[in-house]
Design a protein around this motif. Structure first.
Motif, PDB file in Angstrom:
ATOM      1  N   LEU A 151       0.775 -38.319 -14.449  1.00 35.66           N
ATOM      2  CA  LEU A 151      -0.101 -39.101 -13.572  1.00 35.66           C
ATOM      3  C   LEU A 151      -0.896 -40.112 -14.398  1.00 35.66           C
ATOM      4  CD1 LEU A 151      -1.386 -36.320 -11.160  1.00 35.66           C
ATOM      5  CD2 LEU A 151       0.103 -38.244 -10.560  1.00 35.66           C
ATOM      6  N   TRP A 174      -0.992 -44.110 -13.553  1.00 37.45           N
ATOM      7  CA  TRP A 174      -2.167 -44.457 -12.758  1.00 37.45           C
ATOM      8  C   TRP A 174      -3.394 -44.579 -13.651  1.00 37.45           C
ATOM      9  CZ3 TRP A 174      -1.451 -45.082  -7.503  1.00 37.45           C
ATOM     10  CH2 TRP A 174      -0.268 -44.569  -6.967  1.00 37.45           C
ATOM     11  N   ASP A 175      -4.250 -45.551 -13.349  1.00 34.98           N
ATOM     12  CA  ASP A 175      -5.561 -45.657 -13.984  1.00 34.98           C
ATOM     13  C   ASP A 175      -6.566 -44.910 -13.121  1.00 34.98           C
ATOM     14  OD1 ASP A 175      -5.094 -47.199 -16.308  1.00 34.98           O
ATOM     15  OD2 ASP A 175      -5.039 -49.042 -15.115  1.00 34.98           O
ATOM     16  N   TRP A 211      -6.851 -41.786 -12.189  1.00 34.04           N
ATOM     17  CA  TRP A 211      -6.407 -40.784 -11.212  1.00 34.04           C
ATOM     18  C   TRP A 211      -7.445 -39.675 -11.152  1.00 34.04           C
ATOM     19  CZ3 TRP A 211      -2.292 -40.467  -7.857  1.00 34.04           C
ATOM     20  CH2 TRP A 211      -2.156 -39.251  -7.191  1.00 34.04           C
ATOM     21  N   THR A 212      -8.010 -39.473  -9.965  1.00 33.69           N
ATOM     22  CA  THR A 212      -9.013 -38.429  -9.780  1.00 33.69           C
ATOM     23  C   THR A 212      -8.775 -37.720  -8.462  1.00 33.69           C
ATOM     24  OG1 THR A 212     -10.633 -39.770 -10.975  1.00 33.69           O
ATOM     25  CG2 THR A 212     -11.496 -37.924  -9.705  1.00 33.69           C
ATOM     26  N   TYR A 251      -7.558 -38.256  -3.330  1.00 30.73           N
ATOM     27  CA  TYR A 251      -7.081 -38.851  -4.579  1.00 30.73           C
ATOM     28  C   TYR A 251      -7.524 -40.310  -4.581  1.00 30.73           C
ATOM     29  CZ  TYR A 251      -3.535 -35.088  -5.104  1.00 30.73           C
ATOM     30  OH  TYR A 251      -2.875 -33.902  -5.235  1.00 30.73           O
ATOM     31  N   THR A 252      -8.030 -40.758  -5.724  1.00 31.21           N
ATOM     32  CA  THR A 252      -8.280 -42.180  -5.922  1.00 31.21           C
ATOM     33  C   THR A 252      -7.690 -42.575  -7.268  1.00 31.21           C
ATOM     34  OG1 THR A 252     -10.458 -41.790  -6.909  1.00 31.21           O
ATOM     35  CG2 THR A 252     -10.403 -42.222  -4.538  1.00 31.21           C
ATOM     36  N   ALA A 253      -7.140 -43.785  -7.310  1.00 32.91           N
ATOM     37  CA  ALA A 253      -6.521 -44.281  -8.543  1.00 32.91           C
ATOM     38  C   ALA A 253      -6.064 -45.715  -8.313  1.00 32.91           C
ATOM     39  CB  ALA A 253      -5.328 -43.417  -8.936  1.00 32.91           C
ATOM     40  N   ASN A 271      -2.592 -47.941  -9.348  1.00 28.97           N
ATOM     41  CA  ASN A 271      -1.272 -47.866  -9.953  1.00 28.97           C
ATOM     42  C   ASN A 271      -1.154 -48.912 -11.049  1.00 28.97           C
ATOM     43  OD1 ASN A 271       1.835 -48.806  -9.910  1.00 28.97           O
ATOM     44  ND2 ASN A 271       1.648 -46.610  -9.490  1.00 28.97           N
ATOM     45  N   ARG A 280      -4.576 -50.128  -5.253  1.00 35.13           N
ATOM     46  CA  ARG A 280      -5.469 -48.973  -5.203  1.00 35.13           C
ATOM     47  C   ARG A 280      -4.910 -47.899  -4.273  1.00 35.13           C
ATOM     48  NH1 ARG A 280     -10.087 -49.612  -7.664  1.00 35.13           N
ATOM     49  NH2 ARG A 280     -10.805 -51.711  -8.167  1.00 35.13           N
ATOM     50  N   VAL A 318       1.035 -42.859  -0.983  1.00 36.24           N
ATOM     51  CA  VAL A 318       1.220 -42.884  -2.439  1.00 36.24           C
ATOM     52  C   VAL A 318       2.353 -43.842  -2.796  1.00 36.24           C
ATOM     53  CG1 VAL A 318       1.747 -41.485  -4.471  1.00 36.24           C
ATOM     54  CG2 VAL A 318       0.347 -40.511  -2.631  1.00 36.24           C
TER      55      VAL A 318
END
Length: 140
Positions: free
Chosen positions: A69, A73-74, A76-77, A96-98, A100, A106, A134
């Motif tokens: 992940l 992804w930057d 990824w939380t 989930y937030t991130a 790509n 986003r 996603v």
């Protein structure tokens, strides 16, 4: 909602173990994350998710899921919003937030996670997520 206890850092209570997993994941502390997982853990990413499948062992989970992940992804939380606890079962309603890395798009998607915790370790995990959202973030 059953919130983690005040002594959650060392507690074997299922919600506390799960909370430690989320905190370790959010900070990228894979060693601490592995410490929450049983040696024979079964970690299942939902069909249709980019990493779909079942992963075993703490090293397998962190190298095949969390590390991958981070590659794609930057930021990824997984934000653990609400906990529902029934014995060894912990269901977490989360997000989930991130961003790509390939597309710059986003991601913000609701998810549900089901954990089974025994003996102070996560023995099973199953992810439920809108995989189309996603995929949309991953497509240029």
């Amino acid at each position: 909602m059953t919130a983690p206890s005040t002594g959650f850092a060392t507690s074997d209570a299922p919600a506390d173990v799960v909370r430690r997993q989320y905190l370790a994941s959010a900070t990228g502390d894979l060693k601490a994350l592995r410490a929450t997982l049983a040696p024979d853990v079964e970690w299942t990413e939902m069909a249709g998710f980019p990493l779909a499948g079942t992963y075993r062992t703490p090293d397998g989970v962190t190298s095949q899921v969390m590390a991958k992940l981070a590659e794609d992804w930057d930021g990824w939380t997984a934000h653990d919003d609400s906990y529902v606890v029934d014995g060894e079962n912990v269901v977490v309603l989360a997000r989930y937030t991130a961003v790509n890395k390939a597309t710059g798009k986003r991601l913000a998607v609701r998810v549900a996670h089901h954990f089974v915790v025994r003996g102070g370790r996560i023995v099973r995990f199953e992810q439920f997520v809108d995989t189309a959202l996603v995929r949309d973030a991953m497509e240029g």
